[in-house]
Scaffold this motif. Structure first.
Motif, PDB file in Angstrom:
ATOM      1  N   ARG A  30     -12.024  31.854  23.416  1.00  0.00           N
ATOM      2  CA  ARG A  30     -12.719  32.520  22.310  1.00  0.00           C
ATOM      3  C   ARG A  30     -13.666  33.626  22.785  1.00  0.00           C
ATOM      4  O   ARG A  30     -14.790  33.749  22.307  1.00  0.00           O
ATOM      5  CB  ARG A  30     -13.491  31.507  21.480  1.00  0.00           C
ATOM      6  CG  ARG A  30     -14.383  30.548  22.270  1.00  0.00           C
ATOM      7  CD  ARG A  30     -14.807  29.376  21.396  1.00  0.00           C
ATOM      8  NE  ARG A  30     -15.630  28.410  22.093  1.00  0.00           N
ATOM      9  CZ  ARG A  30     -16.959  28.360  22.023  1.00  0.00           C
ATOM     10  NH1 ARG A  30     -17.619  29.255  21.306  1.00  0.00           N
ATOM     11  NH2 ARG A  30     -17.638  27.426  22.658  1.00  0.00           N
ATOM     12  N   VAL A  31     -13.200  34.447  23.708  1.00  0.00           N
ATOM     13  CA  VAL A  31     -14.070  35.509  24.209  1.00  0.00           C
ATOM     14  C   VAL A  31     -14.453  36.485  23.099  1.00  0.00           C
ATOM     15  O   VAL A  31     -15.536  37.096  23.132  1.00  0.00           O
ATOM     16  CB  VAL A  31     -13.402  36.254  25.381  1.00  0.00           C
ATOM     17  CG1 VAL A  31     -12.197  37.064  24.919  1.00  0.00           C
ATOM     18  CG2 VAL A  31     -14.393  37.155  26.109  1.00  0.00           C
ATOM     19  N   GLU A  32     -13.598  36.641  22.092  1.00  0.00           N
ATOM     20  CA  GLU A  32     -13.918  37.558  20.984  1.00  0.00           C
ATOM     21  C   GLU A  32     -15.113  37.088  20.159  1.00  0.00           C
ATOM     22  O   GLU A  32     -15.694  37.875  19.405  1.00  0.00           O
ATOM     23  CB  GLU A  32     -12.698  37.744  20.084  1.00  0.00           C
ATOM     24  CG  GLU A  32     -11.567  38.534  20.691  1.00  0.00           C
ATOM     25  CD  GLU A  32     -10.692  37.707  21.622  1.00  0.00           C
ATOM     26  OE1 GLU A  32      -9.785  38.281  22.251  1.00  0.00           O
ATOM     27  OE2 GLU A  32     -10.909  36.477  21.705  1.00  0.00           O
ATOM     28  N   ASP A  33     -15.480  35.815  20.315  1.00  0.00           N
ATOM     29  CA  ASP A  33     -16.636  35.290  19.580  1.00  0.00           C
ATOM     30  C   ASP A  33     -17.938  35.440  20.357  1.00  0.00           C
ATOM     31  O   ASP A  33     -18.995  35.044  19.886  1.00  0.00           O
ATOM     32  CB  ASP A  33     -16.416  33.808  19.240  1.00  0.00           C
ATOM     33  CG  ASP A  33     -15.330  33.605  18.206  1.00  0.00           C
ATOM     34  OD1 ASP A  33     -15.195  34.483  17.331  1.00  0.00           O
ATOM     35  OD2 ASP A  33     -14.620  32.587  18.264  1.00  0.00           O
ATOM     36  N   GLU A  59      -8.017  39.469  32.300  1.00  0.00           N
ATOM     37  CA  GLU A  59      -7.804  39.089  30.901  1.00  0.00           C
ATOM     38  C   GLU A  59      -9.068  39.301  30.072  1.00  0.00           C
ATOM     39  O   GLU A  59      -9.018  39.809  28.947  1.00  0.00           O
ATOM     40  CB  GLU A  59      -7.355  37.632  30.788  1.00  0.00           C
ATOM     41  CG  GLU A  59      -7.108  37.215  29.340  1.00  0.00           C
ATOM     42  CD  GLU A  59      -6.487  35.847  29.192  1.00  0.00           C
ATOM     43  OE1 GLU A  59      -6.509  35.326  28.043  1.00  0.00           O
ATOM     44  OE2 GLU A  59      -6.000  35.288  30.192  1.00  0.00           O
ATOM     45  N   VAL A  60     -10.209  38.941  30.634  1.00  0.00           N
ATOM     46  CA  VAL A  60     -11.471  39.139  29.916  1.00  0.00           C
ATOM     47  C   VAL A  60     -11.720  40.624  29.653  1.00  0.00           C
ATOM     48  O   VAL A  60     -12.041  41.021  28.524  1.00  0.00           O
ATOM     49  CB  VAL A  60     -12.644  38.524  30.706  1.00  0.00           C
ATOM     50  CG1 VAL A  60     -13.981  38.928  30.079  1.00  0.00           C
ATOM     51  CG2 VAL A  60     -12.528  37.007  30.747  1.00  0.00           C
ATOM     52  N   LEU A  61     -11.557  41.458  30.680  1.00  0.00           N
ATOM     53  CA  LEU A  61     -11.794  42.893  30.513  1.00  0.00           C
ATOM     54  C   LEU A  61     -10.816  43.501  29.511  1.00  0.00           C
ATOM     55  O   LEU A  61     -11.204  44.314  28.663  1.00  0.00           O
ATOM     56  CB  LEU A  61     -11.672  43.614  31.859  1.00  0.00           C
ATOM     57  CG  LEU A  61     -12.758  43.364  32.909  1.00  0.00           C
ATOM     58  CD1 LEU A  61     -12.514  44.250  34.130  1.00  0.00           C
ATOM     59  CD2 LEU A  61     -14.150  43.624  32.357  1.00  0.00           C
ATOM     60  N   LEU A  65     -11.911  45.401  26.085  1.00  0.00           N
ATOM     61  CA  LEU A  65     -11.716  46.840  25.928  1.00  0.00           C
ATOM     62  C   LEU A  65     -11.303  47.223  24.519  1.00  0.00           C
ATOM     63  O   LEU A  65     -11.610  48.322  24.046  1.00  0.00           O
ATOM     64  CB  LEU A  65     -10.678  47.340  26.933  1.00  0.00           C
ATOM     65  CG  LEU A  65     -11.231  47.770  28.288  1.00  0.00           C
ATOM     66  CD1 LEU A  65     -10.114  47.955  29.300  1.00  0.00           C
ATOM     67  CD2 LEU A  65     -12.055  49.038  28.153  1.00  0.00           C
ATOM     68  N   LEU A  66     -10.598  46.327  23.821  1.00  0.00           N
ATOM     69  CA  LEU A  66     -10.207  46.613  22.440  1.00  0.00           C
ATOM     70  C   LEU A  66     -11.427  46.869  21.570  1.00  0.00           C
ATOM     71  O   LEU A  66     -11.374  47.634  20.605  1.00  0.00           O
ATOM     72  CB  LEU A  66      -9.402  45.448  21.862  1.00  0.00           C
ATOM     73  CG  LEU A  66      -8.029  45.193  22.490  1.00  0.00           C
ATOM     74  CD1 LEU A  66      -7.442  43.912  21.936  1.00  0.00           C
ATOM     75  CD2 LEU A  66      -7.109  46.374  22.219  1.00  0.00           C
ATOM     76  N   PHE A  67     -12.534  46.235  21.936  1.00  0.00           N
ATOM     77  CA  PHE A  67     -13.756  46.373  21.151  1.00  0.00           C
ATOM     78  C   PHE A  67     -14.700  47.410  21.756  1.00  0.00           C
ATOM     79  O   PHE A  67     -15.353  48.153  21.023  1.00  0.00           O
ATOM     80  CB  PHE A  67     -14.457  45.018  21.050  1.00  0.00           C
ATOM     81  CG  PHE A  67     -13.600  43.956  20.411  1.00  0.00           C
ATOM     82  CD1 PHE A  67     -13.577  43.808  19.031  1.00  0.00           C
ATOM     83  CD2 PHE A  67     -12.803  43.141  21.181  1.00  0.00           C
ATOM     84  CE1 PHE A  67     -12.785  42.851  18.436  1.00  0.00           C
ATOM     85  CE2 PHE A  67     -12.002  42.170  20.596  1.00  0.00           C
ATOM     86  CZ  PHE A  67     -11.986  42.023  19.210  1.00  0.00           C
ATOM     87  N   ALA A  68     -14.774  47.464  23.076  1.00  0.00           N
ATOM     88  CA  ALA A  68     -15.661  48.434  23.721  1.00  0.00           C
ATOM     89  C   ALA A  68     -15.252  49.859  23.389  1.00  0.00           C
ATOM     90  O   ALA A  68     -16.090  50.749  23.248  1.00  0.00           O
ATOM     91  CB  ALA A  68     -15.657  48.232  25.232  1.00  0.00           C
ATOM     92  N   ARG A  80     -17.639  38.591  16.898  1.00  0.00           N
ATOM     93  CA  ARG A  80     -18.958  39.035  17.362  1.00  0.00           C
ATOM     94  C   ARG A  80     -18.836  40.119  18.428  1.00  0.00           C
ATOM     95  O   ARG A  80     -19.786  40.860  18.670  1.00  0.00           O
ATOM     96  CB  ARG A  80     -19.746  37.845  17.909  1.00  0.00           C
ATOM     97  CG  ARG A  80     -20.022  36.771  16.855  1.00  0.00           C
ATOM     98  CD  ARG A  80     -20.688  35.564  17.471  1.00  0.00           C
ATOM     99  NE  ARG A  80     -22.071  35.852  17.829  1.00  0.00           N
ATOM    100  CZ  ARG A  80     -22.661  35.390  18.916  1.00  0.00           C
ATOM    101  NH1 ARG A  80     -21.982  34.681  19.794  1.00  0.00           N
ATOM    102  NH2 ARG A  80     -23.920  35.671  19.164  1.00  0.00           N
ATOM    103  N   LEU A  81     -17.681  40.217  19.078  1.00  0.00           N
ATOM    104  CA  LEU A  81     -17.471  41.243  20.088  1.00  0.00           C
ATOM    105  C   LEU A  81     -17.297  42.624  19.463  1.00  0.00           C
ATOM    106  O   LEU A  81     -17.407  43.645  20.145  1.00  0.00           O
ATOM    107  CB  LEU A  81     -16.231  40.893  20.923  1.00  0.00           C
ATOM    108  CG  LEU A  81     -16.159  41.382  22.366  1.00  0.00           C
ATOM    109  CD1 LEU A  81     -17.382  40.953  23.167  1.00  0.00           C
ATOM    110  CD2 LEU A  81     -14.890  40.865  23.040  1.00  0.00           C
ATOM    111  N   ALA A  82     -17.031  42.635  18.160  1.00  0.00           N
ATOM    112  CA  ALA A  82     -16.811  43.898  17.442  1.00  0.00           C
ATOM    113  C   ALA A  82     -18.147  44.504  17.030  1.00  0.00           C
ATOM    114  O   ALA A  82     -18.533  44.500  15.865  1.00  0.00           O
ATOM    115  CB  ALA A  82     -15.928  43.667  16.220  1.00  0.00           C
ATOM    116  N   THR A  83     -18.866  45.014  18.012  1.00  0.00           N
ATOM    117  CA  THR A  83     -20.154  45.650  17.772  1.00  0.00           C
ATOM    118  C   THR A  83     -20.296  46.809  18.745  1.00  0.00           C
ATOM    119  O   THR A  83     -19.436  47.019  19.601  1.00  0.00           O
ATOM    120  CB  THR A  83     -21.299  44.630  17.972  1.00  0.00           C
ATOM    121  OG1 THR A  83     -22.534  45.220  17.606  1.00  0.00           O
ATOM    122  CG2 THR A  83     -21.372  44.167  19.417  1.00  0.00           C
ATOM    123  N   ASP A  84     -21.354  47.571  18.616  1.00  0.00           N
ATOM    124  CA  ASP A  84     -21.570  48.676  19.548  1.00  0.00           C
ATOM    125  C   ASP A  84     -21.900  48.132  20.941  1.00  0.00           C
ATOM    126  O   ASP A  84     -22.767  47.267  21.083  1.00  0.00           O
ATOM    127  CB  ASP A  84     -22.714  49.572  19.062  1.00  0.00           C
ATOM    128  CG  ASP A  84     -22.329  50.365  17.832  1.00  0.00           C
ATOM    129  OD1 ASP A  84     -21.129  50.630  17.658  1.00  0.00           O
ATOM    130  OD2 ASP A  84     -23.227  50.712  17.044  1.00  0.00           O
TER     131      ASP A  84
END
Length: 363
Positions: A30-33, A59-61, A65-68, A80-84
């Motif tokens: 759940r790294v996206e969280d 895999e983590v990077l 990157l999809l969000f960064a 929660r990863l979908a932020t600035d």
């Protein structure tokens, strides 16, 4: 809590393989969280403890990157990863994974993003700073520098910034390193830090509480229109410079963080003598980056260097003239046992603008 736990373990230099493996498993689930700072803390702790292979980090990077890059899913995700992503969110994993970068395809993509958004702009800012031309105003300089929200950039990127402002970094000589060690714990040195503080001796390279010393060696020369250069002595010395103590916020310490002008006229030299008539001291300004950096040994040493030149004017060895600082030349080597923080890189950029003929290097 997972990120904070392993980050805390790493800070205390405690490693538990079972715990770290469980955190690794949960991270991949759940790294996206996670928020970006939490990902950065996990990557940092794992890399520093030598845990987690290239496959895990890649895999983590890749997922981050999809969000960064702000290439976010368009389905109203609440990840929660979908932020600035701020500068520190990128710099910390890049610094931690630098030794493995050749094995991580996503590393270069994240690094390029970091360079475009932050590092290249910081470099351009440092190259544009011109205190002799009052650009920008001191308060504006501090404000703009702090706006990057980045406290340090690791050894590799720091070296790039130093090179960009004309300050090369090179390995230190064994004699210089030995002088610093003698200053810290020399058995025959009754004035060593250990002799003075005993078991209370604190050595810290954390920017928030940096308590280390540096060794500065210099050979300074001055040129004066119409004066035979051979008639003017050079200044030469090598000395160990301690960080400024919090209980000793003297005139110099105050100037380094709250000056309103780039030129300081009046006041006194560090040995108590008054400033020479008509002379001015270039202000070397620190910046608030999470905390004030005006006591760091690098800026204290550079300020002392200015004091040595002004002292030569005060005792009549050198004449003051218009263009004094621009005509100051020579070599200065600053040996530090750590990577200079961004505020001190800024101070080095400032002195290069004031004294363009001075050859500075950091080792």
């Amino acid at each position: 809590e997972l990120a904070n736990t392993v980050y805390g373990f790493d800070a205390l230099q405690v490693f538990d393989r079972v715990l770290f493996q469980q955190v690794a498993d949960e991270t991949l689930k759940r790294v996206e969280d996670f928020i970006p700072q939490e990902v950065a803390n996990v990557v940092w702790a794992f890399a520093k403890q030598g845990f987690g292979g290239a496959a895990f980090f890649e895999e983590v990077l890749a997922r981050c990157l999809l969000f960064a890059t702000k290439e976010r899913p368009q389905n109203g995700t609440t990840y929660r990863l979908a932020t600035d992503w701020i500068a520190e969110d990128m710099e910390k994993p890049l610094a931690a994974l630098r030794p493995l970068r050749a094995q991580l395809p996503s590393y270069n993509r994240l690094e390029q993003l970091f360079r475009v958004r932050f590092l290249d702009k910081i470099q351009a800012f440092l190259q544009a700073v011109s205190p002799p031309n009052d650009f920008p105003a001191p308060a504006r300089y501090q404000q703009d520098f702090a706006a990057w929200d980045l406290y340090q950039v690791g050894p590799g990127y720091t070296e790039e910034l130093l090179e960009a402002v004309g300050v090369p970094r090179r390995p230190s000589a064994e004699t210089a390193t030995q002088e610093l060690m003698n200053h810290y714990v020399g058995r025959e040195n009754t004035d060593s830090l250990y002799a003075r503080y005993g078991e209370k001796l604190l050595i810290s390279v954390l920017p928030a509480a940096r308590w280390v010393s540096s060794r500065m060696s210099y050979r300074l020369r001055i040129s004066v229109p119409g004066v035979d250069p051979s008639s003017l002595p050079s200044l030469e010395d090598a000395l160990v410079v301690e960080s400024a103590h919090p209980k000793e916020d003297d005139e110099a310490n105050q100037r380094r963080f709250k000056a309103e002008r780039w030129r300081d006229q009046g006041g006194s030299l560090q040995d108590g003598r008054p400033m020479p008539p008509r002379a001015f001291r270039p202000v070397l300004l620190s910046t608030f980056l999470g905390n004030w950096r005006h006591r760091h040994t690098e800026i204290v040493a550079l300020d002392l260097l200015m004091d040595q030149a002004l002292g030569a004017v005060s005792d009549g060895r050198w004449p003051w003239h218009e263009g004094f600082w621009e005509s100051l030349s020579g070599e200065v080597e600053l040996v530090v046992p750590h990577t200079p923080c961004l505020s001190c890189v800024g101070a080095l950029a400032q002195i290069r603008r004031w004294c363009p003929q001075l050859k500075l290097c950091v080792t």
